[in-house]
Design an enzyme around this catalytic site. Structure first.
Site, short mmCIF file in Angstrom:
data_model
loop_
_atom_site.label_atom_id
_atom_site.label_comp_id
_atom_site.label_asym_id
_atom_site.label_seq_id
_atom_site.Cartn_x
_atom_site.Cartn_y
_atom_site.Cartn_z
N ASP A 96 0.89 -1.25 -0.01
CA ASP A 96 0.20 -0.02 -0.10
C ASP A 96 0.93 1.32 -0.07
O ASP A 96 2.10 1.19 0.33
CB ASP A 96 -1.01 0.00 1.23
CG ASP A 96 -0.20 -0.24 2.58
OD1 ASP A 96 0.58 -1.00 2.62
OD2 ASP A 96 -0.81 0.16 3.72
N GLU A 162 -0.30 -2.36 5.17
CA GLU A 162 0.57 -2.07 6.35
C GLU A 162 0.57 -1.04 7.01
O GLU A 162 0.61 -0.77 8.13
CB GLU A 162 2.03 -2.38 5.67
CG GLU A 162 3.01 -2.34 6.81
CD GLU A 162 3.52 -1.18 7.43
OE1 GLU A 162 3.69 -1.25 8.57
OE2 GLU A 162 3.61 -0.11 6.61
N GLU A 163 0.02 0.22 6.37
CA GLU A 163 0.12 1.54 6.77
C GLU A 163 -1.34 1.62 7.50
O GLU A 163 -1.46 2.70 8.05
CB GLU A 163 -0.17 2.67 5.62
CG GLU A 163 1.40 2.56 4.87
CD GLU A 163 2.39 3.03 5.62
OE1 GLU A 163 2.24 3.47 6.75
OE2 GLU A 163 3.44 2.99 4.94
N ARG A 207 19.08 -6.16 13.67
CA ARG A 207 19.15 -6.22 15.26
C ARG A 207 18.77 -7.49 15.74
O ARG A 207 17.78 -8.13 15.38
CB ARG A 207 18.47 -5.12 15.78
CG ARG A 207 18.94 -4.58 17.28
CD ARG A 207 17.90 -3.45 17.58
NE ARG A 207 18.38 -2.99 18.90
CZ ARG A 207 17.55 -3.33 20.07
NH1 ARG A 207 16.54 -4.10 20.05
NH2 ARG A 207 17.95 -3.04 21.43
N HIS A 398 7.50 8.80 4.72
CA HIS A 398 6.10 9.48 4.77
C HIS A 398 6.27 11.08 4.57
O HIS A 398 5.23 11.68 5.02
CB HIS A 398 5.52 9.25 6.21
CG HIS A 398 5.15 7.87 6.56
ND1 HIS A 398 4.21 7.29 7.19
CD2 HIS A 398 5.72 6.68 5.84
CE1 HIS A 398 3.89 6.20 7.33
NE2 HIS A 398 5.21 5.54 6.58
#
Length: 427
Positions: A96, A162-163, A207, A398
């Site tokens: 998206d 996902e957003e 990480r 964004h």
């Protein structure tokens, strides 16, 4: 002696496979860039990725894969079966875009618009999901061509929303999991990556443990007693109470959490109450978010937030209503340490030791965490920042100026392919 021989053989095979993946990535790089440009020019918002899904589906079907569409509304899932026993490795890309107007002067600039919350808005891939899809399409092509080198199955997951789903809807990884995306065949491990506008092209950041935060929105309603602003002693003031609550919440992080271990954030992002300068209102509503990077801190804040809110309100003779979580929440994006140890050699073989960076966590969130909640998974950051641009000058995700280099995608393609093959052979 036998164990040493087997280990040496595994290392040799991994090196040979990595060389072949690199050759194939060079050959298809122009196609990956072409796919990215098309997807960037034709962005679609969450749960509306209909044309995007068709574009991805066509590519996967042309590879001869078994394809399922309409998963969690617009999701596309394909399975590559090597025909040999082994684990099932899932690879995920999100699809998206965002309601952002692109300001970049690019030949593949987005000029698309769409409806968002009742308004017509510009739409842009302002977080790099176009590159994520292109990289996974490239990895699918390479792995399909190297089918004889695989052991087990590969599941390619192209995920919508996902957003965040539109207001009043559900979507994304959580819904895909509910609909069985990690089943039939059962997934053993899942890998995903995110392009980074703040990391140099050619580098990858990893990480152990939490790499992105859990997100837990909340709402607080403070109820008091309305009065004239000239006579505050006749009121139970929800505005003053709210101010004390906001400050009190910050002491949870600064005075109750062991910040040497992991950071945490409690933010009030919205506060509404009253309508005139001379009226103390009856109530105030606040909305905020919690970000944590380990379950201990998350659990502590879940206990501490109502304790702080209720005790402060009581001390001010007010009442408090807390809703936690509010309307959605994401788990921690968590790289299982033993799995990260196992896959680290793949990262080094693919990118080179000097380009593999042990990274700090970020307090942004990712719904890839819903997959990791069900099966072990690894999530990585892949560099997309031009080498001649400083990190300080690189536009943030964004934003209308968000930009990542096409050349950064080749490393992502290779990582997805190599991690898949290496995991299969290690198993």
């Amino acid at each position: 002696m036998k164990a040493i021989f087997l280990f040496s053989l595994i290392l040799f095979c991994a090196s040979v496979h990595a060389d072949e993946v690199a050759r194939q990535a060079d050959l298809i790089e122009s196609k990956v860039i072409k796919w990215r440009h098309h997807l960037h020019q034709h962005p679609e918002l969450s749960n509306r990725e209909f044309e995007t899904a068709k574009y991805v589906e066509k590519h996967l079907r042309n590879l001869g894969l078994d394809v399922q569409t309409g998963v969690a509304i617009t999701g596309v899932v394909a399975v590559l079966d090597s025909g040999k026993p082994g684990p099932t490795v899932a690879l995920r890309a999100d699809m998206d875009a965002l309601p952002v107007k692109e300001l970049n002067d690019l030949p593949f600039k987005s000029t698309k618009t769409a409806e968002f919350e009742g308004n017509t808005v510009p739409v842009m891939h302002a977080c790099g999901h176009d590159t994520h899809m292109a990289m996974l399409m490239g990895a699918a092509e390479i792995l399909t061509g190297m089918k004889d080198k695989l052991k087990g199955k590969v599941k390619f997951i192209f995920q919508p929303a996902e957003e965040g789903a539109p207001r009043g809807e559900r979507g994304g990884a959580e819904v895909m999991v509910e609909e069985g995306v990690l089943k039939k065949p059962d997934v053993d491990v899942i890998f995903g990556l995110h392009i980074s506008a703040n990391t140099d092209v050619g580098k990858v950041r990893y990480r152990h443990g939490g790499i992105m935060a859990a997100v837990d929105p909340f709402k607080i309603v403070i109820k008091g007693k309305q009065a004239h602003g000239a006579y505050p002693w006749k009121s139970v003031d929800p505005i003053t109470t709210s101010a004390q609550v906001i400050m009190g919440l910050q002491t949870i992080v600064s005075r109750e959490l062991r910040l040497l271990d992991d950071a945490a954030v409690i933010t009030i992002g919205s506060i509404h109450g009253g309508n005139r300068s001379n009226i103390i209102p009856m109530e105030v509503t606040m909305v905020g978010t919690i970000r944590t990077l380990n379950e201990q801190a998350r659990s502590h804040i879940y206990e501490a937030l109502p304790r702080k809110v209720n005790s402060i309100a009581q001390s001010m003779r007010a009442e408090a209503e807390l809703t936690l979580p509010l309307d959605y929440n994401y788990p921690i994006t968590y790289n299982e340490p033993a799995l990260m140890d196992k896959m680290l050699p793949s990262l080094i073989r693919t990118a080179g030791q000097e380009n593999v960076i042990n990274s700090k966590a970020v307090t942004g969130a990712e719904d890839f965490s819903f997959f990791q909640k069900e099966v072990p998974g690894i999530y990585l950051w892949v560099g997309g920042k031009p080498l001649d641009v400083s990190e300080a000058d690189s536009p943030a995700h964004h934003t209308p100026e968000f930009y990542v280099e096409d050349s950064g995608m080749k490393l992502g393609v290779k990582l997805l392919a190599n991690m898949t093959i290496d995991y299969m052979h290690a198993k």
